[in-house]
Write an enzyme that holds these catalytic residues in place. Sequence first.
Site, mmCIF file in Angstrom:
data_model
loop_
_atom_site.group_PDB
_atom_site.id
_atom_site.type_symbol
_atom_site.label_atom_id
_atom_site.label_comp_id
_atom_site.label_asym_id
_atom_site.label_seq_id
_atom_site.Cartn_x
_atom_site.Cartn_y
_atom_site.Cartn_z
ATOM 1 N N ASP A 15 7.564 7.139 -8.003
ATOM 2 C CA ASP A 15 7.408 8.327 -7.152
ATOM 3 C C ASP A 15 7.769 9.622 -7.903
ATOM 4 O OD1 ASP A 15 7.091 6.364 -5.114
ATOM 5 O OD2 ASP A 15 9.241 6.380 -4.705
ATOM 6 N N GLU A 225 0.975 8.517 2.731
ATOM 7 C CA GLU A 225 2.306 8.978 2.289
ATOM 8 C C GLU A 225 2.136 9.765 0.990
ATOM 9 O OE1 GLU A 225 4.584 5.373 1.697
ATOM 10 O OE2 GLU A 225 3.351 4.726 0.007
HETATM 11 O O1 FUB Z 1 9.612 4.352 -3.288
HETATM 12 C C1 FUB Z 1 9.583 4.007 -1.933
HETATM 13 C C2 FUB Z 1 8.296 4.404 -1.293
HETATM 14 O O2 FUB Z 1 7.218 3.758 -1.952
HETATM 15 C C3 FUB Z 1 7.946 5.853 -1.395
HETATM 16 O O3 FUB Z 1 8.688 6.670 -0.549
HETATM 17 C C4 FUB Z 1 6.502 5.791 -1.098
HETATM 18 O O4 FUB Z 1 5.795 6.955 -1.369
HETATM 19 C C5 FUB Z 1 6.078 4.620 -1.958
HETATM 20 O O5 FUB Z 1 5.815 4.988 -3.277
#
Ligand code: FUB
Length: 324
Positions: A15, A225
Amino acid sequence: MADPKPIVDHLFTADPSAHVFNNKLYVYPSHDRETDIADNDNGDQYDMTDYHVFSMDTVGGPVTDHGIALSASSVPWVGKQMWAPDAASKNGKYYLYYPARDKEGVFRIGVAVGSKPEGPFEPDPEPIKGSYSIDPATFVDEDGSAYLYFGGIWGGQLQCWRTGEFVKSAYESMEASGDEAALLPRVAKLTEDMRSIEGGVKEVEIRDAEGKLLHASDHDRRFFEAAWLHKYKGKYYFSYSTGDTHFLAYAIGESPLGPFTYAGRILEPVQGWTTHHSIVEFKGKWYLFYHDTSLSGKNHLRSVKMRELVYDAEDKLKLAVPRS
Ligand code: FUB
């Protein structure tokens, strides 16, 4: 071109949020760690407890690990799962934004303040009032206005906030469906001190070329997301992950608050379930930071990579060298 190597391999990192501060490139990633928790759609296997900050003076040069910048143990409200962070700078201070579940299991977004880009960061004792869900991303515009983008469906709990209040049972419905408009990421203006939301939280509209909101069933294009915002030639580029279809997609708008019109894909699926990125200009070139699981083969142990991006004649984004 084959995929590049991870920028570091002594830790698992994911991320990545990249920013240029003081002429250096800084990367603020999640710090993945080993766990026995089995993979599930709730993302329980992403069980992180701290953040490291990395920097480089040149692309391809050494990458410095500045050590632990913030730990869950120093934040009174955090229960577990420190997920994807971001950072911003304003008036000589540096701010780390991070999501985590509170002691009741509800994702909130916290802010921590430091005097250097690499931290350490001193956390505010409570999460940002009015914040919820995951994946904070900040954007400070040329006029100094600062914005916080956030949200993620499924394990990120955005679907639980459809009424404006947290409804735990809404987790089961996972997301909107069919021809219903897809759940939308959120944006809020940040106050001058960067530690609170000003004027309430708004939805970030992502529309198709005809001006219609993308449908919930449009899994190849709808927001899941990993929001990110950058500016190029006066236009605002809002990019994100499509989650279960594993694309990094983007949309272009005239204002940091949207609406944005879907413009295409930046990256095809990588190895591993999640895909998450940032886009930054450094020394006259543009870069995509992303992650994959090429080092571990496990969804929850990811590694940050970077590749150059270019704009075509119509200002559309693409990888400088396509993946082979
Ligand atoms: O790293 C945990 C979660 O996985 C992140 O918040 C999302 O965007 C995904 O990459």
